[in-house]
Design a protein around this motif. Structure first.
Motif, PDB file in Angstrom:
ATOM      1  N   ASN A  17      47.605  12.777  37.180  1.00 34.70           N
ATOM      2  CA  ASN A  17      48.020  11.446  37.625  1.00 34.70           C
ATOM      3  C   ASN A  17      46.835  10.592  38.050  1.00 34.70           C
ATOM      4  OD1 ASN A  17      51.080  10.898  37.727  1.00 34.70           O
ATOM      5  ND2 ASN A  17      50.864  13.075  38.228  1.00 34.70           N
ATOM      6  N   PHE A  18      45.867  11.166  38.754  1.00 30.80           N
ATOM      7  CA  PHE A  18      44.671  10.404  39.123  1.00 30.80           C
ATOM      8  C   PHE A  18      43.949   9.920  37.868  1.00 30.80           C
ATOM      9  CE2 PHE A  18      44.460  12.472  43.471  1.00 30.80           C
ATOM     10  CZ  PHE A  18      44.620  11.300  44.169  1.00 30.80           C
ATOM     11  N   ARG A  19      43.843  10.783  36.869  1.00 31.07           N
ATOM     12  CA  ARG A  19      43.185  10.400  35.620  1.00 31.07           C
ATOM     13  C   ARG A  19      43.932   9.250  34.942  1.00 31.07           C
ATOM     14  NH1 ARG A  19      44.111  14.447  31.600  1.00 31.07           N
ATOM     15  NH2 ARG A  19      45.775  13.034  31.059  1.00 31.07           N
ATOM     16  N   LEU A 131      45.791   9.104  50.767  1.00 27.34           N
ATOM     17  CA  LEU A 131      44.595   8.828  49.974  1.00 27.34           C
ATOM     18  C   LEU A 131      43.348   8.733  50.856  1.00 27.34           C
ATOM     19  CD1 LEU A 131      46.000   6.278  47.366  1.00 27.34           C
ATOM     20  CD2 LEU A 131      45.277   8.638  46.936  1.00 27.34           C
ATOM     21  N   GLU A 132      43.472   8.107  52.025  1.00 27.13           N
ATOM     22  CA  GLU A 132      42.334   8.018  52.946  1.00 27.13           C
ATOM     23  C   GLU A 132      41.936   9.404  53.436  1.00 27.13           C
ATOM     24  OE1 GLU A 132      43.709   5.160  55.823  1.00 27.13           O
ATOM     25  OE2 GLU A 132      42.908   3.482  54.657  1.00 27.13           O
ATOM     26  N   LYS A 133      42.916  10.253  53.718  1.00 26.46           N
ATOM     27  CA  LYS A 133      42.634  11.614  54.150  1.00 26.46           C
ATOM     28  C   LYS A 133      41.916  12.386  53.046  1.00 26.46           C
ATOM     29  CE  LYS A 133      44.921  15.799  55.831  1.00 26.46           C
ATOM     30  NZ  LYS A 133      46.219  16.396  56.242  1.00 26.46           N
ATOM     31  N   LEU A 134      42.426  12.290  51.828  1.00 26.32           N
ATOM     32  CA  LEU A 134      41.826  12.975  50.690  1.00 26.32           C
ATOM     33  C   LEU A 134      40.430  12.438  50.404  1.00 26.32           C
ATOM     34  CD1 LEU A 134      42.349  15.050  48.423  1.00 26.32           C
ATOM     35  CD2 LEU A 134      43.318  13.186  47.081  1.00 26.32           C
ATOM     36  N   ASN A 135      40.283  11.129  50.413  1.00 25.69           N
ATOM     37  CA  ASN A 135      38.989  10.501  50.163  1.00 25.69           C
ATOM     38  C   ASN A 135      37.955  10.938  51.195  1.00 25.69           C
ATOM     39  OD1 ASN A 135      37.302   8.854  48.656  1.00 25.69           O
ATOM     40  ND2 ASN A 135      37.885   6.995  49.731  1.00 25.69           N
TER      41      ASN A 135
END
Length: 166
Positions: A17-19, A131-135
């Protein structure tokens, strides 16, 4: 294709999905968006050197020169001697450039609203938090590649309030 996706574990589905999201965004913002991006950068930084603009855009100096030349020929920007360093020139928006920048900004804001219109406000907040946590975790674990340069997050030009802007 759906059978292959369905057979993936959750980690691989996330990568898939990110891709796909990256490809969609890359397609949306490449090419014709470059001139608009220059106008919006100049809208937020009224006087900037070509070197600074090149760094913000993350492109080669020759490509930046070509973009600047096209926008100058169209009457959207002009060059003026730098107030800080007379050896360089600042790139400035003309009145027509300011109007085009405002129009580009309004179109971008409408596009961003439309892109996330399938999510409720609560879903947007949840997604943003994840997303902020993952980033943050990835930044600590993997860092930022040298290819991306020191201004990748701060000066790349298309992010939000965490020091990001377009």
């Amino acid at each position: 294709m759906e059978d292959r996706y369905g057979a993936l574990d959750d980690n691989n589905k996330l990568i898939w999905n990110f891709r796909d999201i990256w490809h969609t965004m890359h397609h949306m913002y490449e090419g014709r968006e470059s001139q608009r991006r220059v106008l919006m950068i100049l809208r937020d930084a009224p006087a900037i050197t070509q070197r600074e603009l090149t760094e913000r855009l993350g492109i080669q100096p020759g490509s930046a020169s070509e973009l600047i030349g096209k926008l100058e020929a169209a009457g959207f920007l002009r060059r003026a001697p730098s107030e800080e360093d007379r050896r360089t020139s600042d790139i400035l928006l003309t009145e027509a450039g300011q109007a085009a920048a405002e129009e580009a900004y309004a179109q971008r804001e409408a596009r961003h609203r439309q892109m996330f219109s399938c999510l409720s406000e609560a879903e947007k907040e949840t997604l943003l938090g994840l997303l902020e946590k993952l980033n943050g975790a990835w930044e600590q674990q993997y860092g930022r590649g040298e290819k991306q340069g020191p201004n990748h997050r701060k000066g790349h030009g298309h992010h939000g309030p965490r020091g990001h802007k377009e």
